[in-house]
Design a protein around this motif. Structure first.
Motif, short mmCIF file in Angstrom:
data_model
loop_
_atom_site.label_atom_id
_atom_site.label_comp_id
_atom_site.label_asym_id
_atom_site.label_seq_id
_atom_site.Cartn_x
_atom_site.Cartn_y
_atom_site.Cartn_z
N THR A 250 -44.70 1.91 -11.57
CA THR A 250 -44.17 3.27 -11.49
C THR A 250 -44.19 3.79 -10.06
O THR A 250 -43.25 4.44 -9.60
CB THR A 250 -44.98 4.19 -12.39
N ILE A 251 -45.29 3.49 -9.34
CA ILE A 251 -45.40 3.96 -7.96
C ILE A 251 -44.34 3.30 -7.07
O ILE A 251 -43.72 3.95 -6.23
CB ILE A 251 -46.81 3.72 -7.43
N LEU A 252 -44.12 1.99 -7.30
CA LEU A 252 -43.09 1.31 -6.51
C LEU A 252 -41.71 1.89 -6.79
O LEU A 252 -40.91 2.11 -5.87
CB LEU A 252 -43.12 -0.19 -6.83
N PHE A 253 -41.45 2.18 -8.07
CA PHE A 253 -40.17 2.79 -8.44
C PHE A 253 -40.02 4.16 -7.79
O PHE A 253 -38.95 4.50 -7.25
CB PHE A 253 -40.10 2.92 -9.96
N ALA A 254 -41.11 4.94 -7.79
CA ALA A 254 -41.04 6.28 -7.18
C ALA A 254 -40.82 6.18 -5.68
O ALA A 254 -40.10 6.99 -5.10
CB ALA A 254 -42.33 7.04 -7.49
N ALA A 255 -41.44 5.17 -5.03
CA ALA A 255 -41.26 5.03 -3.59
C ALA A 255 -39.81 4.66 -3.26
O ALA A 255 -39.22 5.20 -2.31
CB ALA A 255 -42.21 3.96 -3.05
N VAL A 256 -39.22 3.74 -4.05
CA VAL A 256 -37.83 3.38 -3.80
C VAL A 256 -36.91 4.57 -4.02
O VAL A 256 -35.99 4.84 -3.22
CB VAL A 256 -37.43 2.20 -4.71
N ALA A 257 -37.18 5.34 -5.07
CA ALA A 257 -36.37 6.53 -5.33
C ALA A 257 -36.51 7.54 -4.21
O ALA A 257 -35.54 8.17 -3.78
CB ALA A 257 -36.77 7.15 -6.67
N GLY A 258 -37.74 7.70 -3.68
CA GLY A 258 -37.95 8.63 -2.58
C GLY A 258 -37.24 8.22 -1.31
O GLY A 258 -36.62 9.05 -0.64
N VAL A 259 -37.29 6.92 -0.98
CA VAL A 259 -36.61 6.45 0.23
C VAL A 259 -35.10 6.63 0.09
O VAL A 259 -34.41 7.09 1.01
CB VAL A 259 -36.97 4.98 0.51
N LEU A 260 -34.56 6.30 -1.10
CA LEU A 260 -33.12 6.47 -1.30
C LEU A 260 -32.73 7.94 -1.25
O LEU A 260 -31.65 8.28 -0.78
CB LEU A 260 -32.70 5.87 -2.64
N MET A 261 -33.62 8.82 -1.71
CA MET A 261 -33.31 10.25 -1.69
C MET A 261 -33.35 10.80 -0.27
O MET A 261 -32.53 11.62 0.10
CB MET A 261 -34.29 10.99 -2.58
N LYS B 93 -21.89 -4.89 3.29
CA LYS B 93 -20.59 -5.33 2.78
C LYS B 93 -20.77 -6.32 1.64
O LYS B 93 -19.93 -6.42 0.74
CB LYS B 93 -19.79 -5.99 3.90
N GLN B 94 -21.87 -7.10 1.66
CA GLN B 94 -22.07 -8.10 0.62
C GLN B 94 -22.61 -7.47 -0.66
O GLN B 94 -22.20 -7.83 -1.76
CB GLN B 94 -23.04 -9.18 1.09
N ILE B 95 -23.57 -6.57 -0.54
CA ILE B 95 -24.20 -6.02 -1.75
C ILE B 95 -24.49 -4.54 -1.51
O ILE B 95 -24.91 -4.15 -0.43
CB ILE B 95 -25.47 -6.82 -2.10
N LYS B 96 -24.21 -3.74 -2.54
CA LYS B 96 -24.45 -2.30 -2.42
C LYS B 96 -25.89 -1.99 -2.85
O LYS B 96 -26.48 -2.71 -3.64
CB LYS B 96 -23.49 -1.53 -3.33
N GLU B 97 -26.40 -0.87 -2.33
CA GLU B 97 -27.79 -0.61 -2.65
C GLU B 97 -27.93 -0.06 -4.06
O GLU B 97 -29.00 -0.10 -4.64
CB GLU B 97 -28.41 0.34 -1.63
N LYS B 98 -26.82 0.43 -4.63
CA LYS B 98 -26.91 0.87 -6.03
C LYS B 98 -27.15 -0.30 -6.96
O LYS B 98 -27.89 -0.21 -7.94
CB LYS B 98 -25.63 1.61 -6.42
N ARG B 99 -26.53 -1.45 -6.62
CA ARG B 99 -26.73 -2.62 -7.46
C ARG B 99 -28.17 -3.11 -7.37
O ARG B 99 -28.78 -3.47 -8.38
CB ARG B 99 -25.76 -3.71 -7.00
N LEU B 100 -28.73 -3.09 -6.14
CA LEU B 100 -30.13 -3.49 -5.98
C LEU B 100 -31.05 -2.54 -6.74
O LEU B 100 -32.03 -2.97 -7.37
CB LEU B 100 -30.50 -3.48 -4.51
#
Lengths: 158, 119, 90, 84
Positions: free
Chosen positions: C72-83, A62-69
């Motif tokens: 780049t690897i950290l960015f790819a890991a975050v993108a993978g978890v979000l996907m 509710k405080q912060i969206k994950e898109k912003r992070l």
């Protein structure tokens, strides 16, 4: 995860600012003392994970969206690459240290050997430390937050 | 023999992780084994870079009487280990997300049952 | 005993023997062999980059491309978890 | 190499191996995660003994806090006991 009891929340309320200040100190003094962008970012993300554990991921969402992070993480990456590209423009090579030795910000060259801690040294390294710190904070926090929310949801549509 | 003890410890940690990867059936235990292997590799890099009676390569208020560069530990393996640690936590998060997804899809964490269910 | 278990035991034994003998081929603890690059970095980090911390200067200046790949690897890991958890959100 | 450096080095290394062995052998995955956190903390102490304070801070922050949190979250999302 849902929220925990009032004792945990009170303890986290006391501990969170201290963790935050320590992590930001480690990021800012990365070119003088042990530390840097990765370490300070990991410490601050640990404090944020403490908030997630104590208050529950729904309250944090509710405080912060994950898109912003996620966009904060992209800002950190773009800042890092932009500082490296400025090295290509003002110096000779990619990742060139164009600020060291100049009279601008962070431009002082320290004396050789054992010196005191002069904050105004280091060239582009403090800027890169800040960029990588923002990137690591946002990246690790969004990983912990999204995984905690997904583990608390019972039904998925796979 | 006595000066090889850190390398023997590194080899033992890699054996333990490899045993968990090869002979355990639980997926989370396999992930823990991969994490143990990665810790062993980090310890190996730091142990390679240690120099006898050296101090940390940081010039802010050195201990008096330090000679450099002969009296400092090597900085390059430490930098590589620093990179390796952050890569390790990223890979760990990605693997555990996949494990959670597999559990929701198949209802079990046993690798042999999962292989049987896949067909 | 399954065939897969036998292969796993064999691989484990081979790797164990290999590691046990290769432990004694590393240089002794505390006496590194080739130190020219590290000595150059330690001696010149204050003149060239203006940084007191040699490890930070290696991470961000001398070997900046490693850090770029790590980011780049950290960015790819975050993108993978979000996907992976994209459909979980309502 | 002083004798107290030697003793501390060997002691911490042996405790690290014991912690990793416990983390591999336990059937309860939550206890295994806690043993992995202990292993990371002892490893960070070993890094500090080997004069690498940067890596020690990173390992203490990442290994002993964040990766333990991630493993516990994953156990919360799946199943706690490892069954045969």
């Amino acid at each position: 995860m849902s929220g925990m009891s009032k004792i945990v929340k009170t303890a986290v309320n006391i501990l969170f600012p201290l963790t935050m200040i320590f992590g930001l100190y480690v990021i800012a003094h990365g070119h003088l003392t042990p530390g840097g962008g990765f370490q300070g970012g990991a410490i601050v993300a640990s404090g944020c994970a403490m908030i997630v554990v104590a208050y529950g991921s729904k309250w944090v969402f509710k405080q912060i969206k994950e898109k912003r992070l996620s966009s904060f993480e992209s800002i950190g990456a773009v800042g890092f690459i932009a500082v490296a590209l400025l090295g290509l423009v003002f110096s000779t090579v990619f990742f060139g240290n164009f600020l060291a030795g100049s009279s601008l910000l962070f431009g002082t060259i320290p004396a050789t050997g054992s010196t005191g801690a002069d904050f105004n040294t280091g060239g582009v390294l403090p800027l890169m430390n800040f960029a990588v710190g923002v990137k690591v904070i946002a990246g690790l926090f969004v990983i912990v937050l999204v995984m905690a929310y997904a583990s608390s949801v019972k039904e998925w549509d796979t | 023999m006595i000066e090889y003890i850190p390398f023997i410890v590194v080899a033992t940690m890699i054996f333990i992780g490899l045993y968990a990867v090869l002979f355990r059936r639980n997926l989370i235990k396999i992930v823990i084994g991969i994490s143990i292997i990665e810790s062993g590799v980090n310890l190996f890099l730091i142990t390679l870079g240690y120099r006898e009676d050296g101090v940390a390569p940081i010039f802010t208020s050195l201990p008096p009487g330090t000679t450099y560069p002969a009296g400092m530990v090597l900085p390059v393996p430490q930098a590589l280990t620093l990179t390796s640690i952050v890569i390790g936590v990223a890979v760990l998060a990605l693997m555990l997300s996949l494990v959670m997804h597999i559990y929701r899809k198949y209802g079990t964490l046993d690798v042999r049952k999962i292989r049987r269910l896949k067909e | 005993m399954e065939k897969r278990t036998i292969v796993a035991v064999l691989v484990f034994a081979i790797v164990a023997v290999f590691f046990f003998f290769s432990v004694f081929m590393v240089h002794p603890f505390g006496k590194p062999g080739q130190v020219n690059m590290d000595d150059h970095i330690i001696a010149n980090t204050q003149n060239e980059t203006g940084t007191n911390n040699a490890v930070t200067s290696v991470v961000f200046d001398y070997r900046g491309f490693d850090t770029l790949g790590e980011a780049t690897i950290l960015f790819a890991a975050v993108a993978g978890v979000l996907m992976i958890f994209r459909r979980v959100k309502q | 190499m002083g004798v107290e450096f030697f003793i501390a080095n060997i002691l911490v290394l042996i405790l690290t191996v014991v912690a990793s062995l416990v983390a591999m052998l336990l059937r309860d995955l939550l206890a295994a995660a806690v043993a992995m956190a202990a292993m990371s903390l002892l490893l960070s102490l070993e890094f500090f003994i080997l004069q690498a304070p940067d890596v020690a801070i990173a390992e203490a922050g990442v290994g002993a806090c964040l990766s333990t949190a991630i493993v516990i979250i994953a156990i919360n999302g799946t199943k706690r006991m490892e069954d045969e």
